[in-house]
Design a protein around this motif. Structure first.
Motif, mmCIF file in Angstrom:
data_model
loop_
_atom_site.group_PDB
_atom_site.id
_atom_site.type_symbol
_atom_site.label_atom_id
_atom_site.label_comp_id
_atom_site.label_asym_id
_atom_site.label_seq_id
_atom_site.Cartn_x
_atom_site.Cartn_y
_atom_site.Cartn_z
ATOM 1 N N UNK A 121 45.295 44.026 33.645
ATOM 2 C CA UNK A 121 45.202 44.491 35.023
ATOM 3 C C UNK A 121 43.891 44.072 35.654
ATOM 4 N N UNK A 122 42.795 44.201 34.925
ATOM 5 C CA UNK A 122 41.498 43.857 35.484
ATOM 6 C C UNK A 122 41.390 42.363 35.770
ATOM 7 N N UNK A 123 41.919 41.540 34.897
ATOM 8 C CA UNK A 123 41.920 40.100 35.149
ATOM 9 C C UNK A 123 42.699 39.765 36.417
ATOM 10 N N UNK A 124 43.863 40.401 36.592
ATOM 11 C CA UNK A 124 44.671 40.144 37.786
ATOM 12 C C UNK A 124 43.946 40.614 39.045
ATOM 13 N N UNK A 125 43.284 41.774 38.969
ATOM 14 C CA UNK A 125 42.559 42.285 40.134
ATOM 15 C C UNK A 125 41.363 41.404 40.485
ATOM 16 N N UNK A 172 40.723 39.518 43.999
ATOM 17 C CA UNK A 172 39.588 39.974 44.785
ATOM 18 C C UNK A 172 39.682 41.413 45.242
ATOM 19 N N UNK A 173 40.390 42.250 44.486
ATOM 20 C CA UNK A 173 40.589 43.643 44.893
ATOM 21 C C UNK A 173 39.828 44.627 44.015
ATOM 22 N N UNK A 174 38.864 44.147 43.243
ATOM 23 C CA UNK A 174 38.115 45.038 42.364
ATOM 24 C C UNK A 174 36.683 44.536 42.221
ATOM 25 N N UNK A 175 35.774 45.481 42.056
ATOM 26 C CA UNK A 175 34.394 45.196 41.640
ATOM 27 C C UNK A 175 34.193 45.925 40.321
ATOM 28 N N UNK A 176 33.781 45.210 39.290
ATOM 29 C CA UNK A 176 33.590 45.818 37.974
ATOM 30 C C UNK A 176 32.191 45.500 37.476
ATOM 31 N N UNK A 180 28.519 51.117 28.713
ATOM 32 C CA UNK A 180 29.255 51.807 29.764
ATOM 33 C C UNK A 180 29.878 50.763 30.671
ATOM 34 N N UNK A 181 30.951 51.129 31.341
ATOM 35 C CA UNK A 181 31.626 50.200 32.244
ATOM 36 C C UNK A 181 32.350 50.990 33.311
ATOM 37 N N UNK A 182 32.497 50.384 34.477
ATOM 38 C CA UNK A 182 33.176 51.049 35.583
ATOM 39 C C UNK A 182 33.720 49.994 36.532
ATOM 40 N N UNK A 183 34.633 50.433 37.382
ATOM 41 C CA UNK A 183 35.187 49.523 38.375
ATOM 42 C C UNK A 183 35.347 50.255 39.711
ATOM 43 N N UNK A 184 35.458 49.480 40.763
ATOM 44 C CA UNK A 184 35.713 50.000 42.100
ATOM 45 C C UNK A 184 36.873 49.216 42.688
ATOM 46 N N UNK A 185 37.966 49.909 42.976
ATOM 47 C CA UNK A 185 39.137 49.262 43.534
ATOM 48 C C UNK A 185 39.023 49.259 45.057
#
Length: 256
Positions: A155-159, A163-167, A178-183
């Motif tokens: 999912x993260x690769x597709x996002x 261009x619909x995610x910041x990780x 630690x890791x996080x994302x912003x959709x």
């Protein structure tokens, strides 16, 4: 902020007028229900329901069970505390849905959040490629357990491609801690914060706060006004201290 106004904007922009939240997904509108039909390994479920009576609710629930059942997919009915009718959760239970732990919908103005704290020995690295995605998956394994590792990676690769995610990954030397994302939701004022998992030995050191601040800065740079979080009991106290406001609760009801 005026909480009623922000909640109304959230309902309108991210629920009633939602656009597909991931590549390969489509939004369908069926009477008083807005649902997302995603890939088999993606998110499938009900985003919004504008129902008024128990009879309306029962008919809508049955229609969604038929729709996703025909696809052979589990799905989630995302129930919010202000949704109607008041006994919608009981009706979902009666239809075979299983509730997961309730969370708190929290919102803050991105530009009003505090700057990142200074963290000795930690650097924040943007996720832009396969290698970064693998680091996110490593953190997920350590923080939450790895049952959904493949799904997270795909999912993260597709996002990222869409261009619909910041990780972002927090690194202690060469070790991801630690890791996080912003959709991102183009055309709306909201960006959603997800993830934020930290490995046990690095909890309580301000890493989660630093990841929130990083994403707030990125949201402002992209023109988003609000950050939205479905907060667990663990993250809720931290977010309150940072200035997030509680709007309502949200409970995922899952239908196998």
């Amino acid at each position: 902020m005026n909480r009623d106004e922000v909640l109304a904007a959230f309902d309108r922009e991210l629920r009633r007028e939602a656009v597909a939240g991931e590549p390969g997904a489509v939004i369908e509108r069926d009477g008083g229900v807005v649902r997302q039909v995603g890939p088999e390994d993606g998110w499938n479920g009900v985003l919004w329901s504008g129902l008024s009576t128990g009879q309306d609710a029962d008919a809508a629930i049955a229609a969604q069970v038929r729709r996703f059942g025909a696809l052979g997919r589990s799905f989630e009915w995302k129930l919010y505390g202000h949704d109607r009718p008041a006994d919608l959760g009981d009706r979902l239970l009666a239809a075979g849905f299983v509730p997961e732990p309730a969370e708190t919908l929290m919102v803050a103005r991105a530009a009003g959040l505090p700057a990142a704290p200074a963290l000795e020995g930690i650097r924040l690295v943007p996720v832009t490629d396969q290698g970064g995605v693998e680091l996110v998956a490593d953190v997920h394994d350590a923080a939450f357990g790895g049952a959904a590792r493949i799904r997270i990676r795909e999912r993260l690769l597709a996002q990222l491609a869409a261009g619909t995610v910041v990780a972002v990954v927090a690194m202690a030397g060469d070790v991801p801690v630690s890791a996080a994302r912003m959709e991102l939701h183009p055309g709306t004022r909201f960006a959603g914060l997800w993830g934020g998992g930290t490995v046990p030995e690095w909890r309580g050191r301000g890493v989660y706060r630093a990841l929130v601040a990083y994403r707030a800065r990125e949201a402002v740079a992209r023109g988003y006004e609000y950050l939205q979080v479905d907060a667990s009991d663990q993250s809720r106290p931290i977010l309150l201290r940072l200035g997030f406001a509680e709007l309502t609760t949200t409970t995922p009801y899952v239908r196998p």
